[in-house]
Scaffold this motif. Structure first.
Motif, short mmCIF file in Angstrom:
data_model
loop_
_atom_site.label_atom_id
_atom_site.label_comp_id
_atom_site.label_asym_id
_atom_site.label_seq_id
_atom_site.Cartn_x
_atom_site.Cartn_y
_atom_site.Cartn_z
N ARG A 136 149.30 121.38 32.34
CA ARG A 136 150.68 120.63 32.07
C ARG A 136 150.62 119.80 34.05
O ARG A 136 150.71 118.86 34.35
N CYS A 163 146.97 118.43 34.74
CA CYS A 163 145.94 117.68 34.86
C CYS A 163 146.43 116.51 33.73
O CYS A 163 145.24 116.70 32.62
N THR A 164 147.51 115.80 34.02
CA THR A 164 147.55 114.95 32.98
C THR A 164 146.44 113.76 32.78
O THR A 164 146.86 112.91 31.86
N THR A 165 146.09 113.48 33.79
CA THR A 165 145.00 112.79 33.45
C THR A 165 143.72 112.46 33.15
O THR A 165 142.68 111.42 32.52
N ALA A 179 144.21 114.11 26.37
CA ALA A 179 144.58 115.04 25.46
C ALA A 179 144.55 116.33 25.04
O ALA A 179 144.51 117.28 24.51
N ARG A 212 144.34 121.08 28.55
CA ARG A 212 145.54 120.28 27.53
C ARG A 212 146.03 120.29 26.94
O ARG A 212 146.95 120.09 26.27
N THR A 271 148.43 123.18 23.85
CA THR A 271 149.17 123.49 24.30
C THR A 271 149.07 124.83 23.13
O THR A 271 149.69 125.56 23.02
N THR A 286 144.89 116.68 41.29
CA THR A 286 144.57 115.34 40.33
C THR A 286 143.09 115.54 40.54
O THR A 286 142.48 115.27 39.19
N CYS A 294 140.94 118.04 38.09
CA CYS A 294 140.95 118.40 37.16
C CYS A 294 139.71 117.80 36.22
O CYS A 294 139.08 118.96 35.15
#
Length: 176
Positions: free
Chosen positions: A46, A48-50, A53, A58, A60, A119, A122
């Protein structure tokens, strides 16, 4: 609700009188680590959105996180005993037997650990997780605990760069 929150606070943050409680054994520390790892991984995803996917942290769902969840389930009885060892006895018997104990505990631990992630970290976290992914979850917990034992020993020796390492209740590694 206030009583439940107070109980959680006593469980997660033992009083000064309990600060002299025996340290956790390697097996106990690894069990607590195993129980927390699924939530730590999900919370990291959540933050490390950079990352793409498709990155392990990332995801889930799927085999990676399922493997960690299965090990967390197996480790919970030992982790519950370890947490009780560090907790106020008045709280541990009541709260730790509840179905709410584990999610409450992991919801306290994961943000404290992942809250330190920047960030810029990540990419390194993703690389480490990719390299460690083939290992069993128990091995990862062992690596985490051995690393914490080493860092704690170095901090005790006065290594300046390690002042920020938390003083976790993990027993010293054998031979130290």
């Amino acid at each position: 609700m206030k009583r439940l929150l107070a109980a959680v606070a006593l469980l997660a943050f033992p009083s000064a009188a309990l600060a002299q409680t025996p340290c956790l054994t390697r097996a106990e520390a690894e069990a607590v680590t195993l129980v927390a790892l699924p939530d730590i991984i999900l919370e990291t995803g959540r933050v490390c959105t950079t990352l793409p996917a498709s990155s392990l942290v990332r995801r889930t769902s799927g085999p990676f996180i399922s493997r960690y969840q299965a090990e967390a389930d197996r480790a919970w009885p030992t982790a519950r005993g370890a947490i009780a060892k560090l907790s106020d006895p008045r709280v541990s018997m009541l709260l730790l037997q509840s179905d709410y104990a584990r999610p409450l505990i992991t919801s306290l631990i994961a943000p404290q650990i992942v809250g330190r992630v920047q960030t810029s970290d990540c990419g390194t976290i993703d690389r480490l997780m990719t390299l460690l992914e083939p290992l069993p979850a128990r091995n990862i917990a062992g690596i985490v605990v051995a690393s914490l034992q080493h860092l704690k020993a170095e901090k005790a020796r006065g290594t300046a760069a390690l002042r920020e390492v938390p003083d976790l209740p993990v027993c010293p590694a054998p031979g130290r």
